[in-house]
Design an enzyme around this catalytic site. Structure first.
Site, mmCIF file in Angstrom:
data_model
loop_
_atom_site.group_PDB
_atom_site.id
_atom_site.type_symbol
_atom_site.label_atom_id
_atom_site.label_comp_id
_atom_site.label_asym_id
_atom_site.label_seq_id
_atom_site.Cartn_x
_atom_site.Cartn_y
_atom_site.Cartn_z
ATOM 1 N N HIS A 148 0.874 -1.177 0.000
ATOM 2 C CA HIS A 148 0.000 0.000 0.000
ATOM 3 C C HIS A 148 0.903 1.216 0.000
ATOM 4 C CE1 HIS A 148 -3.742 2.212 0.827
ATOM 5 N NE2 HIS A 148 -2.896 3.087 1.317
ATOM 6 N N CYS A 149 0.826 1.984 -1.052
ATOM 7 C CA CYS A 149 1.745 3.117 -1.184
ATOM 8 C C CYS A 149 1.036 4.403 -0.787
ATOM 9 C CB CYS A 149 2.239 3.218 -2.619
ATOM 10 S SG CYS A 149 3.451 4.519 -2.832
ATOM 11 N N PRO A 150 1.453 5.031 0.327
ATOM 12 C CA PRO A 150 0.806 6.288 0.715
ATOM 13 C C PRO A 150 1.086 7.403 -0.276
ATOM 14 C CG PRO A 150 2.646 5.785 2.164
ATOM 15 C CD PRO A 150 2.456 4.595 1.291
ATOM 16 N N GLY A 205 -1.378 7.063 -2.658
ATOM 17 C CA GLY A 205 -2.683 7.030 -1.990
ATOM 18 C C GLY A 205 -3.532 5.852 -2.373
#
Lengths: 142, 483
Positions: free
Chosen positions: B162-164, B167
Site C-alpha cells: 500500500h503506497c501512501p 494514496g
C-alpha cells in the site's frame, strides 16, 4: 419493483448453490477445476460440465496469454499515457463479453432444461463458477 | 427512492470513491496530495525560472522534453492512484456458507477433529506447494499472491504494497503504472537536476557561486527538492526493476516467500524464468479487468444476498452503536422499567428467558466495539465514531422513548410476552441494514476469541434468534451471574 422481479429473486434465493473453485496448478491464470461437484452428479452429465469449464478456461487463457497483439496494445496504451482505453476496449474486456455470451448460450441449451443456472464467473470476481440448482429449494432451518 | 444506489456507495472496505465511482482511492490521500504538490510545484519553478534561460543557452528541446516527461509522470501517477488495484470482491453469504461447509468436511476427514479446522488450504502451483489462507473479512480463501490490505480493508490480487505516496494499494491492475511512474519519475528528477546544475554553472561563470544563487534563488529550491527525492526514487525504481524481472511482489520479497533461507527449495512458481519476458509481461501484458462492478446498480437480490452488508459499519455506525450504547427503552410489559437496549447478539442471548425474568433488571455486559478489532486498524477510527455517538445518544434516546409511547398503546391490547423482538423493531425502523454487519463482526469476535464457530453452527443461530440454541446457555449463565 415489479412482482415478476420479486418472484425471480425469491426463486433464486432459496436454492442450493454449488461452487466450482479455481485451479491454480498452472499458475495464477484464471482456470477452473473440471471436477464435477457431488451435488451435480445426478443432474448433469460429466461431459457437458467439462465442456463448459474447458471452454471457459480456454477463453480466459486467450484473455491472459501474451500474444503479439496484446504486447502491441500494451505498448500503444503506454505511449498514449493510457488514455487510449477511454475509446478502445482492451483485449481482456472483449473476451469477457465472449464469456458472457457463452454463459447465456450454455444456460439456454444445457443448464436451464436441467433446472440449473450457470452464473457468469465475472460476476463473482473470477473466483468461482456458481451453479444454482433452481428446482430444489433449501429446506429452511427452523 | 429518488436515487438509485450504485454498488460503489455500499462497497465494503475503506476505499474512497469519487466521480460517481469512476475513481477509487485508498482511505488516506494526504501524502498523495503532498506528492502532487512537490511534483507540480518543482515543475512550475523549473519551467518559470530555468527553462527560458536554458532554451536560449542550451537547446530549445529542453522545455519540450520537460513537458513530455511531466505529462507521462503525472498520467502514470494519476493512473496508479485512481485505478482499482485489483480488489477481490468479497464472498456472497451463500458462498461463504459453502466454503464453511467445505472446511468442515475436510476437517471431518482429519483425525484430530476436536481442534478447530485449519483455515488454510494447501495447493500446488507448478509442483510448488503454496498455502492459501482464509480471509475472515472477505470470507474467501485468498488466491495465491493476494493479500488483505489492512488500510483499505480489502483483499487485493497480486498485492505489492500500500503506497501512501500514490494514496492507493499497488496490485495486479496498477502495478505497471506504478512501475512506470517510478522509472519515469527517476528520469524526470535526473533531468531536472542536471538542467538546474547547468543553469547554475552558466550563471556562476567568472564569479562566485553565491552570487549566482542570488540571481536565481528558485534554482536552489529545485536543486534541493530533486537532490533529496532522487535517492529514494532511484532506489525504488531499481528495486522494482529487480522485482519485475524476477516476477515477485514487494510483499513476497519482504516475507522472503521464495528465498532459500527458510529451508527447503521454495522457488518462485510464477516466474517464466526469463527476466526480460517477466518485465515485458508487467509492462505490456494483458489488462485485467476490474472485478468489482463499481458502477453497477444495487438490485434487491444483492441486498438479500448480503453482498453489501459489510460496508454498513463504516457508513451507519452511529445508529448501530447507539443500540449497544446507553440508550434506554421502556418495556411496556414490566411497569415502565428501563433497560439497556441490547444489540442483536445480546438479544440472541436473552431471547430464551421467559418474559417474567425481565422484572429484574438485566445488565448485560456491553461489549466494547474496540474488542471487535481484528488487528486491521479498525480501532483507529472507532474513537471518532464514539464522539458522534455521544452527541447523538441523547437525541436518539428521546426518539426511542417517543416511539415507545406509541408502542405502549399497541401493547395494551396485545399482552403476548414472547414479543421480545420489539426493541429491535424500532432500531430496525431506523435502519434495517445496520444490525446485520454488527452481528457479522460479533461472530468474528466470537470466532477470534473462542473458536466457537468450529463447534457450533452459528449461522443458524444468527437467523433464528428465538430458538433455544447452544448460545442461549451462555446467555443464561451470564444473566444468572448478573442477577
Amino acid at each position: 419493483m415489479s412482482s415478476a422481479r420479486l418472484s425471480n429473486i425469491s426463486s433464486t434465493q432459496n436454492c442450493i448453490k454449488v461452487y466450482v473453485q479455481r485451479d491454480y496448478s498452472q499458475g495464477t491464470l484464471v482456470r477452473f477445476q473440471t471436477h464435477l461437484p457431488d451435488e451435480l452428479i445426478d443432474k448433469l452429465e460429466l461431459s457437458a460440465f467439462q465442456y463448459t469449464v474447458n471452454q471457459l478456461n480456454n477463453f480466459f487463457e486467450e484473455a491472459e496469454s501474451t500474444s503479439c497483439k496484446t504486447y502491441c496494445q500494451g505498448c500503444c496504451a503506454c505511449l498514449t499515457a493510457y488514455l487510449m482505453f477511454i475509446c478502445v476496449e482492451s483485449h481482456y474486456e472483449k473476451v469477457l463479453k465472449k464469456v458472457a455470451r457463452f454463459v447465456t448460450e450454455q444456460n439456454e441449451k444445457i443448464y436451464a432444461p436441467r433446472g440449473l443456472l450457470l452464473v457468469n464467473p465475472a460476476e463473482r470476481g473470477l473466483r468461482v463458477i456458481e451453479i444454482l440448482i433452481i428446482n430444489q429449494p433449501v429446506i429452511s432451518r427452523a | 427512492m429518488s436515487h438509485a444506489t450504485k454498488k460503489w456507495e455500499v462497497f465494503p472496505g475503506r476505499n474512497k470513491f469519487c466521480f460517481d465511482g469512476k475513481i477509487i482511492m485508498g482511505p488516506d490521500v494526504t501524502i498523495f496530495y503532498i506528492n502532487i504538490f512537490l511534483i507540480v510545484g518543482t515543475t512550475l519553478l523549473f519551467i518559470i525560472f530555468e527553462c527560458p534561460y536554458l532554451t536560449v543557452k542550451v537547446s530549445p528541446f529542453i522545455p519540450v522534453i520537460t513537458l513530455l516527461l511531466f505529462i507521462f509522470v503525472m498520467s502514470t501517477l494519476l493512473k496508479t492512484s485512481f485505478t482499482d488495484p485489483g480488489i477481490i470482491p468479497r464472498a456472497t453469504a451463500d458462498e461463504a456458507l459453502y466454503t464453511e461447509k467445505q472446511i468442515k468436511i475436510t476437517a471431518c476427514g482429519d483425525v484430530s477433529a476436536d481442534r478447530p479446522p485449519p483455515r488454510t488450504k494447501e495447493i500446488f502451483i507448478r509442483g510448488q506447494s503454496v498455502k492459501l489462507k482464509y480471509c475472515f473479512t472477505c470470507k474467501i480463501f485468498r488466491p495465491p499472491r493476494a493479500s488483505h490490505c489492512s488500510l483499505c480493508d480489502n483483499c487485493v490480487d497480486h498485492f505489492d504494497h500500500h503506497c501512501p505516496w500514490v494514496g492507493n494499494c499497488v496490485g495486479r491492475r496498477n502495478y505497471r503504472y506504478f512501475y512506470l511512474f517510478t522509472v519515469a519519475l527517476s528520469f524526470y528528477i535526473a533531468f531536472v537536476f542536471i538542467c538546474t546544475c547547468i543553469h547554475l554553472y552558466f550563471l556562476s561563470e567568472n564569479r562566485v557561486v553565491v552570487e549566482a544563487v542570488k540571481d536565481s534563488p528558485a534554482s536552489v529550491i529545485v536543486l534541493l527538492v530533486t537532490f533529496f527525492s532522487c535517492w529514494s526514487v532511484f532506489g525504488l525504481a531499481v528495486f522494482h526493476t529487480y522485482l519485475a524481472a524476477s516476477n515477485q511482489t514487494t510483499n513476497e520479497d519482504i516475507k522472503g516467500s521464495f528465498s532459500n533461507k527458510r529451508g527447503g527449495s521454495s522457488r518462485n512458481p510464477y516466474t517464466s524464468g526469463n527476466g526480460c519476458s517477466n518485465c515485458c509481461y508487467v509492462l505490456c501484458g494483458p489488462f485485467s479487468p476490474s472485478l468489482i462492478d463499481r458502477e453497477g446498480f444495487i438490485t434487491p437480490d444483492l441486498v438479500e444476498k448480503n453482498i453489501i452488508n459489510e460496508r454498513q459499519p463504516t457508513k451507519m455506525n452511529t445508529s448501530t452503536y447507539v443500540s449497544s450504547n446507553t440508550a434506554t427503552v421502556h418495556y411496556p410489559w414490566n411497569g415502565m422499567k428501563s433497560y439497556p437496549v441490547m444489540n442483536q447478539s445480546q438479544k440472541m442471548q436473552s431471547s430464551v428467558i421467559p418474559g417474567q425474568q425481565f422484572n429484574k433488571q438485566i445488565f448485560i455486559e456491553k461489549s466494547s466495539p474496540t474488542s471487535l478489532d481484528d488487528g486491521n486498524l479498525y480501532s483507529k477510527r472507532r474513537p471518532v465514531m464514539y464522539e458522534k455517538v455521544d452527541e447523538q445518544t441523547e437525541q436518539n434516546s428521546k426518539l426511542f422513548q417517543k416511539k415507545n409511547q406509541l408502542e405502549i398503546d399497541i401493547s395494551k391490547l396485545d399482552l403476548d410476552l414472547d414479543d421480545i423482538e420489539t426493541p429491535s423493531s424500532f432500531v430496525d425502523n431506523k435502519n434495517t441494514l445496520c444490525l446485520e454487519p454488527l452481528s457479522a463482526s460479533k461472530l468474528k469476535l466470537l470466532h477470534d476469541t473462542t473458536m466457537i464457530e468450529s463447534a457450533l453452527d452459528l449461522d443458524s443461530l444468527e437467523e433464528s434468534t428465538s430458538s433455544v440454541g447452544a448460545n442461549s446457555h451462555a446467555g443464561l449463565i451470564k444473566n444468572k451471574h448478573m442477577i
